[in-house]
Each structure stands twice: as structure tokens, then as C-alpha cells.
Scaffold this motif. Structure first.
Motif, PDB file in Angstrom:
ATOM      1  N   ASN A 116      67.620  41.720 -23.958  1.00  8.67           N
ATOM      2  CA  ASN A 116      67.630  40.761 -22.845  1.00  8.67           C
ATOM      3  C   ASN A 116      66.865  41.327 -21.645  1.00  8.67           C
ATOM      4  N   ASP A 117      65.734  41.980 -21.942  1.00  3.24           N
ATOM      5  CA  ASP A 117      64.897  42.646 -20.941  1.00  3.24           C
ATOM      6  C   ASP A 117      63.663  41.784 -20.672  1.00  3.24           C
ATOM      7  N   GLN A 118      63.818  40.817 -19.781  1.00  5.03           N
ATOM      8  CA  GLN A 118      62.739  39.877 -19.497  1.00  5.03           C
ATOM      9  C   GLN A 118      61.504  40.517 -18.876  1.00  5.03           C
ATOM     10  N   PRO A 119      61.622  41.475 -17.946  1.00  5.18           N
ATOM     11  CA  PRO A 119      60.400  42.079 -17.399  1.00  5.18           C
ATOM     12  C   PRO A 119      59.547  42.773 -18.463  1.00  5.18           C
ATOM     13  N   SER A 120      60.194  43.500 -19.374  1.00  8.07           N
ATOM     14  CA  SER A 120      59.431  44.136 -20.452  1.00  8.07           C
ATOM     15  C   SER A 120      58.833  43.088 -21.375  1.00  8.07           C
ATOM     16  N   ALA A 121      59.608  42.048 -21.683  1.00  7.31           N
ATOM     17  CA  ALA A 121      59.107  40.978 -22.552  1.00  7.31           C
ATOM     18  C   ALA A 121      57.907  40.286 -21.909  1.00  7.31           C
ATOM     19  N   ASP A 122      57.969  40.054 -20.621  1.00  8.99           N
ATOM     20  CA  ASP A 122      56.855  39.415 -19.913  1.00  8.99           C
ATOM     21  C   ASP A 122      55.609  40.288 -19.963  1.00  8.99           C
ATOM     22  N   LEU A 123      55.774  41.569 -19.681  1.00 12.51           N
ATOM     23  CA  LEU A 123      54.655  42.507 -19.735  1.00 12.51           C
ATOM     24  C   LEU A 123      54.035  42.517 -21.132  1.00 12.51           C
ATOM     25  N   LEU A 124      54.865  42.575 -22.148  1.00 13.08           N
ATOM     26  CA  LEU A 124      54.378  42.645 -23.524  1.00 13.08           C
ATOM     27  C   LEU A 124      53.699  41.346 -23.951  1.00 13.08           C
ATOM     28  N   THR A 125      54.212  40.224 -23.494  1.00 14.62           N
ATOM     29  CA  THR A 125      53.572  38.934 -23.798  1.00 14.62           C
ATOM     30  C   THR A 125      52.182  38.879 -23.184  1.00 14.62           C
ATOM     31  N   GLN A 126      52.056  39.359 -21.957  1.00  9.86           N
ATOM     32  CA  GLN A 126      50.738  39.396 -21.311  1.00  9.86           C
ATOM     33  C   GLN A 126      49.781  40.309 -22.074  1.00  9.86           C
ATOM     34  N   ARG A 127      50.267  41.460 -22.519  1.00  8.98           N
ATOM     35  CA  ARG A 127      49.425  42.388 -23.269  1.00  8.98           C
ATOM     36  C   ARG A 127      49.009  41.787 -24.615  1.00  8.98           C
ATOM     37  N   LEU A 128      49.914  41.099 -25.266  1.00  8.59           N
ATOM     38  CA  LEU A 128      49.565  40.423 -26.522  1.00  8.59           C
ATOM     39  C   LEU A 128      48.416  39.455 -26.313  1.00  8.59           C
ATOM     40  N   ASP A 129      48.498  38.671 -25.259  1.00 10.67           N
ATOM     41  CA  ASP A 129      47.445  37.697 -24.960  1.00 10.67           C
ATOM     42  C   ASP A 129      46.095  38.386 -24.797  1.00 10.67           C
ATOM     43  N   VAL A 130      46.070  39.472 -24.038  1.00  9.17           N
ATOM     44  CA  VAL A 130      44.823  40.199 -23.788  1.00  9.17           C
ATOM     45  C   VAL A 130      44.253  40.777 -25.077  1.00  9.17           C
ATOM     46  N   HIS A 131      45.081  41.451 -25.860  1.00 10.14           N
ATOM     47  CA  HIS A 131      44.564  42.141 -27.043  1.00 10.14           C
ATOM     48  C   HIS A 131      44.176  41.174 -28.159  1.00 10.14           C
ATOM     49  N   GLU A 132      44.903  40.084 -28.299  1.00  8.94           N
ATOM     50  CA  GLU A 132      44.500  39.086 -29.294  1.00  8.94           C
ATOM     51  C   GLU A 132      43.187  38.425 -28.890  1.00  8.94           C
ATOM     52  N   LYS A 133      43.012  38.168 -27.607  1.00  9.87           N
ATOM     53  CA  LYS A 133      41.756  37.580 -27.123  1.00  9.87           C
ATOM     54  C   LYS A 133      40.594  38.562 -27.290  1.00  9.87           C
ATOM     55  N   ASN A 134      40.819  39.832 -26.945  1.00  8.77           N
ATOM     56  CA  ASN A 134      39.768  40.845 -27.131  1.00  8.77           C
ATOM     57  C   ASN A 134      39.363  40.944 -28.597  1.00  8.77           C
ATOM     58  N   ALA A 135      40.344  40.948 -29.493  1.00  7.51           N
ATOM     59  CA  ALA A 135      40.040  41.035 -30.926  1.00  7.51           C
ATOM     60  C   ALA A 135      39.207  39.837 -31.372  1.00  7.51           C
ATOM     61  N   TRP A 136      39.560  38.662 -30.909  1.00  7.42           N
ATOM     62  CA  TRP A 136      38.811  37.447 -31.251  1.00  7.42           C
ATOM     63  C   TRP A 136      37.376  37.538 -30.745  1.00  7.42           C
ATOM     64  N   MET A 137      37.206  37.930 -29.488  1.00  8.64           N
ATOM     65  CA  MET A 137      35.861  38.007 -28.911  1.00  8.64           C
ATOM     66  C   MET A 137      35.001  39.044 -29.633  1.00  8.64           C
ATOM     67  N   LEU A 138      35.569  40.183 -29.915  1.00  9.56           N
ATOM     68  CA  LEU A 138      34.837  41.217 -30.637  1.00  9.56           C
ATOM     69  C   LEU A 138      34.492  40.771 -32.053  1.00  9.56           C
ATOM     70  N   ARG A 139      35.464  40.175 -32.735  1.00 18.11           N
ATOM     71  CA  ARG A 139      35.246  39.695 -34.097  1.00 18.11           C
ATOM     72  C   ARG A 139      34.123  38.650 -34.133  1.00 18.11           C
ATOM     73  N   SER A 140      34.029  37.850 -33.092  1.00 11.45           N
ATOM     74  CA  SER A 140      32.994  36.820 -33.032  1.00 11.45           C
ATOM     75  C   SER A 140      31.590  37.411 -33.041  1.00 11.45           C
ATOM     76  N   LEU A 141      31.442  38.638 -32.606  1.00  8.02           N
ATOM     77  CA  LEU A 141      30.152  39.313 -32.610  1.00  8.02           C
ATOM     78  C   LEU A 141      29.726  39.735 -34.010  1.00  8.02           C
ATOM     79  N   LEU A 142      30.653  39.765 -34.930  1.00 10.26           N
ATOM     80  CA  LEU A 142      30.368  40.238 -36.295  1.00 10.26           C
ATOM     81  C   LEU A 142      30.050  39.098 -37.252  1.00 10.26           C
ATOM     82  N   ARG A 143      30.051  37.891 -36.808  1.00 12.99           N
ATOM     83  CA  ARG A 143      29.800  36.730 -37.680  1.00 12.99           C
ATOM     84  C   ARG A 143      28.328  36.524 -37.900  1.00 12.99           C
TER      85      ARG A 143
END
Length: 166
Positions: free
Chosen positions: A139-166
């Protein structure tokens, strides 16, 4: 006359509504997140310095954008660990032990840099998901919020990088 407080007074125990056991469990997962994030930061910065080839300008700029954002996130993750009452790992030895990301032994070609950074961002996302589950259980909302933000960044970075390999 009022009594003078001494400098030896101890800090009161942490009482934020999360048990010591749960704070330790979340801090442990956040430490892995910090280690993965720092390793990815170093790899991204290294690739920024050493990229070559026809995509130099594009990759040099993209890598700088990504490692700059990652640098700020490192502080946020470490400070959350501290807010939970634990010390943040801060040595290369700590990171080598805790990180799921293995750095290349030599400077790779540009397309291999991209592949490695896709894998690194996805590794951080997986680590964040595990930590997020632990934060949710505590029930640690601040950590969950931080981790959700990090997930968004890293999934987006992976998508953008992967797009360069197509």
C-alpha cells in the motif's frame, strides 16, 4: 527555565503507515530498480560518446536525451529508498550484484547499441513491474507512482529504439 535539547537525541521511528517489513521489501526491490537504472544510464552514456556511422547525429542526440532523463530518475529512486528508511546502494559493486543488465565488453556497432538499449530498457521495465507489485502489496502509493512513471519512460524508450531497427 526550559530544558536544552541535546544533539544526541534520536530520530523517532518511521511511522508512515507501512510496516518495517513492507518498507524493507519495497526498498529491496527499489534497490534492484536503481541498479538496473544506473547500469542502463552508464550504457546509454557510453554509447552516446562512442556511436559512429551514418546514424551518428540521430543516435548521439537520442542517447543524450535518454541518459539525461535517466540521470534525474536515479536521484528520485534513491531518495524514495531513503524515505522508506533504508540506504540506497551506491557503488559499482552494489550495482553489479543487483542489476539484471550486463554491459558489453567492447564498443558495439551502432545497430548493436540500439538492440542492447532496447533490451536494457525492457529489463528495467521488468524490474519496475516486480517492484510495483511489491509496492502495491505494501500500500505504498509514492513508490507505485514513481515506478509507474519509470515504466512509461522505459517502455517508450524501448519502442522508439526498436523503431530504428525496422
Amino acid at each position: 527555565m526550559a530544558k536544552k535539547l541535546t544533539a544526541t537525541a534520536k530520530a523517532p521511528p518511521i511511522n508512515i503507515g507501512i510496516s518495517a517489513k513492507d518498507r524493507a521489501a519495497v526498498a529491496s526491490e527499489l534497490s534492484k530498480m536503481l541498479a538496473d537504472s544506473y547500469t542502463l544510464y552508464m550504457m546509454t552514456h557510453n554509447f552516446h560518446w562512442n556511436v559512429e556511422g551514418p546514424m551518428f547525429n540521430t543516435l548521439h542526440a537520442m542517447f543524450m536525451t535518454q541518459y539525461t532523463e535517466q540521470w534525474t530518475a536515479l536521484d528520485d529512486i534513491a531518495e524514495r529508498i531513503r524515505a522508506l528508511g533504508h540506504y540506497a546502494p551506491g557503488t559499482y559493486a552494489d550495482y553489479a550484484k543487483l542489476s539484471s543488465i550486463r554491459e558489453p565488453k567492447a564498443v558495439p556497432e551502432a545497430t548493436d547499441m540500439i538492440r542492447l538499449l532496447v533490451q536494457g530498457n525492457e529489463a528495467v521495465a521488468k524490474t519496475a513491474r516486480t517492484a510495483l507489485n511489491q509496492a502495491d502489496q505494501a500500500n505504498d502509493q509514492p513508490s507505485a507512482d514513481l515506478l509507474t512513471q519509470r515504466l512509461d519512460v522505459h517502455e517508450k524508450n524501448a519502442w522508439m529504439l526498436r523503431s530504428l531497427l525496422r
